[in-house]
Design a protein around this motif. Structure first.
Motif, mmCIF file in Angstrom:
data_model
loop_
_atom_site.group_PDB
_atom_site.id
_atom_site.type_symbol
_atom_site.label_atom_id
_atom_site.label_comp_id
_atom_site.label_asym_id
_atom_site.label_seq_id
_atom_site.Cartn_x
_atom_site.Cartn_y
_atom_site.Cartn_z
ATOM 1 N N UNK A 190 16.899 -15.987 -4.433
ATOM 2 C CA UNK A 190 16.678 -14.558 -4.547
ATOM 3 C C UNK A 190 16.802 -14.267 -6.087
ATOM 4 N N UNK A 191 17.473 -14.960 -6.805
ATOM 5 C CA UNK A 191 17.657 -14.808 -8.372
ATOM 6 C C UNK A 191 17.125 -15.736 -9.106
ATOM 7 N N UNK A 192 16.030 -16.602 -8.363
ATOM 8 C CA UNK A 192 15.376 -17.597 -9.301
ATOM 9 C C UNK A 192 14.559 -16.771 -10.476
ATOM 10 N N UNK A 193 14.579 -17.311 -11.476
ATOM 11 C CA UNK A 193 13.776 -16.508 -12.671
ATOM 12 C C UNK A 193 12.163 -16.493 -12.299
ATOM 13 N N UNK A 194 11.813 -17.527 -11.642
ATOM 14 C CA UNK A 194 10.264 -17.798 -11.386
ATOM 15 C C UNK A 194 9.861 -17.314 -10.102
ATOM 16 N N UNK A 195 10.719 -16.348 -9.246
ATOM 17 C CA UNK A 195 10.861 -16.013 -7.879
ATOM 18 C C UNK A 195 9.400 -15.266 -7.796
ATOM 19 N N UNK A 196 8.783 -15.175 -8.748
ATOM 20 C CA UNK A 196 7.439 -14.081 -8.200
ATOM 21 C C UNK A 196 6.135 -15.043 -8.651
ATOM 22 N N UNK A 197 6.556 -16.520 -9.093
ATOM 23 C CA UNK A 197 5.151 -17.142 -9.354
ATOM 24 C C UNK A 197 4.838 -17.628 -7.893
ATOM 25 N N UNK A 198 3.805 -17.213 -7.629
ATOM 26 C CA UNK A 198 2.821 -17.638 -6.280
ATOM 27 C C UNK A 198 2.001 -18.894 -6.398
ATOM 28 N N UNK A 199 2.335 -19.394 -5.230
ATOM 29 C CA UNK A 199 1.551 -20.842 -5.235
ATOM 30 C C UNK A 199 0.152 -20.874 -4.399
ATOM 31 N N UNK A 200 -0.232 -19.787 -3.902
ATOM 32 C CA UNK A 200 -1.540 -19.807 -3.226
ATOM 33 C C UNK A 200 -2.114 -18.283 -3.536
ATOM 34 N N UNK A 201 -3.466 -18.409 -3.732
ATOM 35 C CA UNK A 201 -4.058 -16.882 -3.687
ATOM 36 C C UNK A 201 -5.515 -17.087 -3.567
ATOM 37 N N UNK A 202 -6.123 -15.945 -3.285
ATOM 38 C CA UNK A 202 -7.777 -15.959 -3.286
ATOM 39 C C UNK A 202 -8.186 -15.994 -4.592
ATOM 40 N N UNK A 203 -9.136 -17.246 -4.820
ATOM 41 C CA UNK A 203 -9.570 -17.325 -5.985
ATOM 42 C C UNK A 203 -8.838 -18.372 -7.075
ATOM 43 N N UNK A 204 -7.645 -18.581 -6.594
ATOM 44 C CA UNK A 204 -6.951 -19.779 -7.353
ATOM 45 C C UNK A 204 -7.034 -21.048 -6.861
ATOM 46 N N UNK A 205 -7.099 -22.009 -7.684
ATOM 47 C CA UNK A 205 -6.938 -23.306 -7.060
ATOM 48 C C UNK A 205 -8.529 -23.459 -6.567
ATOM 49 N N UNK A 206 -8.601 -25.197 -6.269
ATOM 50 C CA UNK A 206 -10.172 -25.711 -5.721
ATOM 51 C C UNK A 206 -10.413 -24.806 -4.356
ATOM 52 N N UNK A 207 -9.618 -24.907 -3.367
ATOM 53 C CA UNK A 207 -9.644 -24.443 -1.885
ATOM 54 C C UNK A 207 -8.792 -23.519 -1.786
ATOM 55 N N UNK A 208 -9.119 -22.593 -0.749
ATOM 56 C CA UNK A 208 -8.019 -21.617 -0.451
ATOM 57 C C UNK A 208 -7.684 -22.157 1.257
ATOM 58 N N UNK A 209 -6.323 -21.990 1.149
ATOM 59 C CA UNK A 209 -5.691 -22.263 2.281
ATOM 60 C C UNK A 209 -5.004 -21.006 2.726
ATOM 61 N N UNK A 210 -4.937 -20.873 4.283
ATOM 62 C CA UNK A 210 -4.621 -19.614 4.737
ATOM 63 C C UNK A 210 -3.479 -20.002 5.823
ATOM 64 N N UNK A 211 -2.298 -19.462 5.865
ATOM 65 C CA UNK A 211 -1.433 -19.536 6.962
ATOM 66 C C UNK A 211 -1.879 -18.472 7.928
ATOM 67 N N UNK A 212 -1.112 -18.893 9.333
ATOM 68 C CA UNK A 212 -1.561 -18.060 10.430
ATOM 69 C C UNK A 212 -0.503 -17.887 11.289
ATOM 70 N N UNK A 213 -0.183 -16.763 11.772
ATOM 71 C CA UNK A 213 0.794 -16.310 12.839
ATOM 72 C C UNK A 213 0.067 -15.453 13.995
ATOM 73 N N UNK A 214 0.597 -15.518 15.274
ATOM 74 C CA UNK A 214 0.083 -14.511 16.145
ATOM 75 C C UNK A 214 0.941 -14.259 17.271
ATOM 76 N N UNK A 215 0.784 -13.264 18.097
ATOM 77 C CA UNK A 215 1.787 -12.767 18.924
ATOM 78 C C UNK A 215 1.234 -11.656 19.941
ATOM 79 N N UNK A 216 2.167 -11.200 20.787
ATOM 80 C CA UNK A 216 1.642 -10.170 21.902
ATOM 81 C C UNK A 216 2.245 -8.754 21.436
ATOM 82 N N UNK A 217 1.441 -7.619 21.437
ATOM 83 C CA UNK A 217 1.929 -6.415 21.164
ATOM 84 C C UNK A 217 2.455 -5.530 22.326
ATOM 85 N N UNK A 218 3.603 -4.679 22.150
ATOM 86 C CA UNK A 218 4.074 -4.104 23.027
ATOM 87 C C UNK A 218 3.979 -2.430 22.648
#
Length: 266
Positions: free
Chosen positions: A157-185
């Motif tokens: 939470x207090x890491x000075x580089x806590x806002x440095x992101x490791x994935x983004x659309x347009x950044x890096x050679x390939x785009x990797x997406x994470x996925x989660x799903x579930x049921x709605x109530x």
């Protein structure tokens, strides 16, 4: 900037503000309740490059047509994001910009189910019966060091580089997406947001301000709190509420996970 709709089974509202410090809003959002497609994108790159990158992401997703099957809708949206990834890279080369990209958190709803895909640190939360669970995991340097056991939660939470992101659309050679799903109530709410919100507002506060409120009211309350606490970044919030009458849900508990997998371009 705001957008609203009131079509079953999802009722949604989105609101974006440039904040108290930034000169330009580099966030963008998409809200299409009639086809169950929602997204928040947070651009990076400076000198208008970030705003362009997030606009490319949202524009690509906005061209996805309604589908009759959930799997096809997901496939079309993933293809749109891969196309946005290549388009942003082309624009960065033309501009001579070293860093140009955008986070994305995308929500798909189909009948009584949801799926979320993301890259970066824009987040999705699920609110149910007063409980809140963050269903995305930030793609940041701090989060990776935490997962590797190098940092404790407090240190992360207090890491000075806590806002440095490791994935983004347009950044890096390939785009990797994470996925989660579930049921709605009945009564479930999903909150998508850029880090301009979570930099000032805790998950517990998001639950307290959003639960039991209409999406528009919830968005305005969350944005107002982020601005009152300094508004140091652009802030975007999208709230989608599930309204279909269904069976009584089980309550969420902190730490409970929905199914999660990683998807990468083949």
């Amino acid at each position: 900037m705001s957008g609203t709709a009131d079509l079953r089974p999802m009722r949604a509202f989105a609101l974006s503000d440039k904040g108290r410090v930034r000169a330009e809003n580099e966030d963008n959002f998409l809200s299409k309740p009639h086809m169950g497609l929602f997204a928040v994108a947070d651009g990076m790159g400076g000198h208008a490059a970030g705003a362009t990158a997030s606009a490319v992401v949202v524009d690509s997703l906005s061209r996805v047509a309604p589908q009759s099957a959930a799997a096809e809708l997901r496939r079309q949206c993933e293809a749109a994001l891969q196309g946005a990834h290549r388009d942003i890279q082309r624009q960065a080369a033309l501009r001579g910009v070293g860093t140009m990209g955008s986070t994305v958190v995308m929500l798909l709803t189909f009948d009584r189910y949801y799926a979320c895909l993301w890259a970066g640190d824009s987040r999705a939360y699920l609110l149910r019966g007063g409980d809140i669970v963050q269903i995305t995991i930030d793609h940041t340097e701090a989060e990776q060091l935490l997962a590797d056991g190098v940092l404790t939660p407090e240190e992360a939470r207090n890491w000075p580089r806590r806002n440095v992101i490791t994935r983004a659309v347009g950044a890096g050679e390939t785009l990797a997406l994470d996925f989660v799903n579930g049921e709605l109530f009945e009564g479930d709410m999903l909150v998508l947001c850029s880090d301009g919100l979570t930099g000032h507002v805790t998950a517990a506060e998001i639950a307290g301000l959003a639960s039991g409120r209409a999406p528009e009211e919830a968005c305005r309350a969350l944005i107002d709190l982020a601005l009152a606490r300094g508004g140091t970044d652009n802030v975007t919030v999208l709230v989608a509420a599930y309204r279909q009458q269904e069976e009584e849900p089980t309550r969420l508990r902190p730490g409970r996970e929905e199914s999660r997998e990683a998807t990468r371009p083949r």
